[in-house]
Design a protein around this motif. Structure first.
Motif, short mmCIF file in Angstrom:
data_model
loop_
_atom_site.label_atom_id
_atom_site.label_comp_id
_atom_site.label_asym_id
_atom_site.label_seq_id
_atom_site.Cartn_x
_atom_site.Cartn_y
_atom_site.Cartn_z
N PHE A 101 1.96 5.74 -2.81
CA PHE A 101 2.01 5.74 -1.41
C PHE A 101 1.48 7.12 -0.67
N ARG A 102 0.28 6.99 -0.14
CA ARG A 102 -0.27 8.31 0.54
C ARG A 102 -0.70 8.49 1.93
N LYS A 103 -1.10 9.33 2.47
CA LYS A 103 -1.63 9.44 3.88
C LYS A 103 -2.23 8.06 4.30
N GLU A 104 -3.37 7.82 3.47
CA GLU A 104 -3.90 6.63 3.97
C GLU A 104 -3.17 5.20 4.24
N HIS A 105 -2.08 5.04 3.31
CA HIS A 105 -1.33 4.09 3.38
C HIS A 105 -0.35 4.12 4.72
#
Ligand code: IPE
Ligand code: IPE
Ligand code: MG
Length: 240
Positions: A211-215
């Motif tokens: 899970f990253r910023k774009e998610h």
């Protein structure tokens, strides 16, 4: 930007499955999960979210195999010690909710130090739910209200939703408008049972270590596309 939630809550799930998919043991997944925490905290700060609650360990998680529980406790202590200087530099205020009495002494001390160091910060409030369960919290609130009534400090007729919320561990924070759970499970798992009454729920297949910023941004966009009606009709909402 005008329709950002003030408070986002996340059930960080899927560390174990992610690790097994990499042919590794579960703790490897938890260590990688910390990288996601760092990235999401950075993103939340950058986007301008005011409160971020992360579910790190539930009351029920105490029943996992001892090696995993011990490994997780060590990871919490190490991570807090390592991350607090940067969090503090970034004006982030740390708070912990849950039955913290159950934690080993070393962890208790790390949490107390982190809370104290960052107490005056005015940026993002990062709330970590540790040894937390919603039912535990509701029972504690009921006990504390009953005690006030028994002491004569509160009348039964004066108990209302505001008074109730003041007796929760989250009394200093607004309710989350958005709750995200990673890794595909569509359940609440005893998280913020009172506070999530009207939260928008988003379940994503992405495992927490990925899970990253774009998610996070994807979830925020999905949140913004929803009509929050709070029991009213769509026509009523559109008039406001
Ligand atoms: C979430 O990942 C972290 C904790 C509950 C501590 P899990 O450890 O639950 O990972 P899965 O759900 O077994 O994949
Ligand atoms: C919920 O995840 C608790 C945390 C993420 C800390 P679990 O993995 O423990 O939940 P269940 O057992 O699948 O419901
Ligand atoms: Mg899980």
């Amino acid at each position: 930007m005008k329709r950002l939630p003030k408070h986002v809550a996340i059930i960080m799930d899927g560390n174990g499955r992610w690790a097994n998919e990499q042919g590794q043991d579960r703790l490897y997944g938890h260590y990688h999960g910390v990288i996601s925490v760092r990235k999401v905290v950075e993103a939340a700060t950058e986007i301008g979210i005011q409160y971020l609650t992360l579910y790190a360990f539930s009351t029920e998680n105490w029943d996992r195999p001892e090696a995993e529980v011990t490994g997780l406790m060590t990871l919490f202590v190490e991570t807090i010690a390592k991350e607090v200087p940067d969090l503090h530099k970034n004006n982030i205020k740390l708070a912990f909710i849950g039955n913290l009495d159950m934690l080993p002494n070393e962890a208790k001390k790390a949490l107390a130090d982190a809370t104290q160091t960052t107490a005056q910060n005015t940026g993002l409030t990062l709330i970590i739910a540790l040894s937390y369960s919603g039912r535990w919290e509701l029972v504690e609130a009921a006990k504390s209200i009953a005690q006030k009534v028994a002491n004569g400090a509160l009348l039964v007729n004066d108990i209302n939703e505001t008074v109730f919320a003041e007796n929760l561990t989250t009394c200093a924070f607004p309710d989350p408008e958005l709750m995200i759970r990673t890794s595909g499970e569509c359940r609440i798992s005893n998280f913020l049972l009172y506070q999530l009454a009207y939260a928008e729920l988003i379940f994503t297949e992405t495992r927490w270590p990925e899970f990253r910023k774009e998610h996070l941004i994807q979830a925020l966009l999905e949140y913004q596309s929803r009509e929050r009606r709070f029991g009213k009709t769509s026509a009523q909402i559109q008039q406001i």
